[in-house]
Design an enzyme around this catalytic site. Structure first.
Site, mmCIF file in Angstrom:
data_model
loop_
_atom_site.group_PDB
_atom_site.id
_atom_site.type_symbol
_atom_site.label_atom_id
_atom_site.label_comp_id
_atom_site.label_asym_id
_atom_site.label_seq_id
_atom_site.Cartn_x
_atom_site.Cartn_y
_atom_site.Cartn_z
ATOM 1 N N LYS A 53 0.526 -1.369 0.319
ATOM 2 C CA LYS A 53 0.459 0.382 -0.076
ATOM 3 C C LYS A 53 1.225 1.462 -0.012
ATOM 4 O O LYS A 53 0.443 2.211 -1.005
ATOM 5 C CB LYS A 53 -1.052 -0.147 1.015
ATOM 6 N N GLN A 97 -4.861 -2.100 9.360
ATOM 7 C CA GLN A 97 -4.554 -3.750 8.832
ATOM 8 C C GLN A 97 -5.051 -4.570 9.897
ATOM 9 O O GLN A 97 -4.858 -4.436 11.131
ATOM 10 C CB GLN A 97 -3.513 -3.109 8.589
ATOM 11 N N ASP A 120 -11.075 2.921 4.396
ATOM 12 C CA ASP A 120 -12.220 1.146 4.532
ATOM 13 C C ASP A 120 -13.194 1.182 4.392
ATOM 14 O O ASP A 120 -13.625 0.041 4.307
ATOM 15 C CB ASP A 120 -11.201 0.342 6.044
HETATM 16 N N1 GUN Z 1 -6.697 -6.978 5.503
HETATM 17 C C1 GUN Z 1 -7.281 -7.866 3.633
HETATM 18 N N2 GUN Z 1 -7.410 -6.647 3.727
HETATM 19 C C2 GUN Z 1 -7.551 -5.518 4.153
HETATM 20 C C3 GUN Z 1 -8.409 -4.795 3.192
HETATM 21 O O1 GUN Z 1 -8.605 -4.563 2.711
HETATM 22 N N3 GUN Z 1 -8.515 -3.158 5.077
HETATM 23 C C4 GUN Z 1 -8.235 -3.325 5.913
HETATM 24 N N4 GUN Z 1 -7.690 -2.851 6.831
HETATM 25 N N5 GUN Z 1 -7.243 -4.383 6.144
HETATM 26 C C5 GUN Z 1 -7.655 -5.660 5.377
#
Ligand code: GUN
Length: 306
Positions: A53, A97, A120
């Site tokens: 990311k 995360q 998110d």
């Molecule tokens: N862990 C795996 N996919 C995601 C996501 O889309 N958002 C977050 N915050 N954690 C994740």
């Protein structure tokens, strides 16, 4: 004729280009969008996702900051860290995360993120806005699925859409988005009876249940569009052989890593029935990050009334 694969990586690339050009426009107005990702614990896969990311942010001109909280941490300590990021005016987007370590109250943590920075789309306020059809930050994976459908020319209006899975981060928002796109939506889950009878009604089938290759040819209506949100690690040779035979790409991947990624859809079988489907990897996965980037600039704009 076998189904065509929807090129998620290619479509995600298009979205990232659009985001980069929007970022350039915002910079001309003196705005530099910023994303902060908070990683709690030392899960290797989560760490790799977070780095990916951050790299994507850099590529698109978005400022990124990674906060790693490695040791044992309490919910109260984590909430205090989030509060300070909420108050930091240089931060437009905050992502916690997942998964979080077991001792952490996930609900309290997700609810503590300022809704205007919740890229998110997991905060109840954003989920509520989504349900009501108001402009909001929408969860990246289901929003990415909608974008894949739109950019692949899939008609949602009047279509029977079946969502398999009812998670807060995918299944529920996915069903709402499809409903807003005028599909007739059915949600199935682990307790659904006669599942194949229901999924066989689907013009659009979204599988997000986290069970390796459970959607077989028998679950799919001929000509359906099948979107595979599943990402399951498979390291058992016999299972790889059963699912993919001698497929050299899969075996090369397996030799390299010791496992391969497999979706919720049995690709070899469903390819013979569906009209279009997403591959795993390279389908929905790349879209999640692209939409995260788009959500970050959306948050930057919305916070400033731009
Ligand atoms: N862990 C795996 N996919 C995601 C996501 O889309 N958002 C977050 N915050 N954690 C994740």
């Amino acid at each position: 004729m076998p189904a065509t694969f929807i090129n998620g990586a290619g479509i995600a690339g298009d979205i990232k280009k659009e985001v980069a050009s929007e970022v350039a426009g915002l910079k001309q107005k003196g705005v530099q969008p910023g994303l902060t990702v908070i990683l709690v614990g030392d899960d290797a896969a989560s760490s790799a996702y977070v780095n990916m990311k951050a790299r994507t942010c850099e590529q698109l001109g978005i400022r990124s900051r990674k906060i790693v909280i490695p040791g044992p941490v309490t919910t109260a300590e984590l909430l205090a860290r989030i509060r300070s990021v909420n108050e930091d005016d240089s931060v437009d987007g905050i992502l916690i995360q997942l998964p979080l370590p077991k001792q952490i109250d996930k609900h309290a943590v997700l609810e503590s993120v300022l809704p205007s920075k919740d890229v998110d789309g997991f905060h109840s306020s954003n989920l509520g806005s989504l349900l009501l059809g108001h402009e909001s930050l929408v969860a990246c994976t289901p929003a990415g699925v909608m974008e894949l459908l739109k950019r692949s020319g899939v008609q949602t209006e009047g279509a029977n859409a079946v969502v398999l899975g009812r998670s807060d981060d995918v299944g529920k928002p996915q069903a709402v988005l499809l409903m807003h796109a005028n599909a007739t939506v059915t949600i199935c889950h682990s307790k659904t009876r006669h599942l194949a009878d229901i999924t066989r009604q689907a013009d659009i089938l979204v599988a997000a249940i986290g069970r390796t290759a459970m959607i077989t040819a028998n679950h799919v209506k001929p000509g359906a569009v099948v979107i595979d949100v599943g990402t399951n690690q498979v390291s058992d040779r016999a299972e790889i052989e059963r699912l993919f035979g001698k497929d050299s790409v899969r075996w090369k991947d397996f030799e390299k890593r010791g496992y391969i990624w497999v979706g919720d859809v049995h690709e070899r079988e469903v390819r013979e029935v569906a009209s279009m489907m997403t591959p795993v990897p390279g389908g929905v996965g790349p879209m999640t990050i692209a939409v995260l980037m788009r959500n970050t600039i959306k948050a930057a704009r919305m916070r400033r009334g731009l």
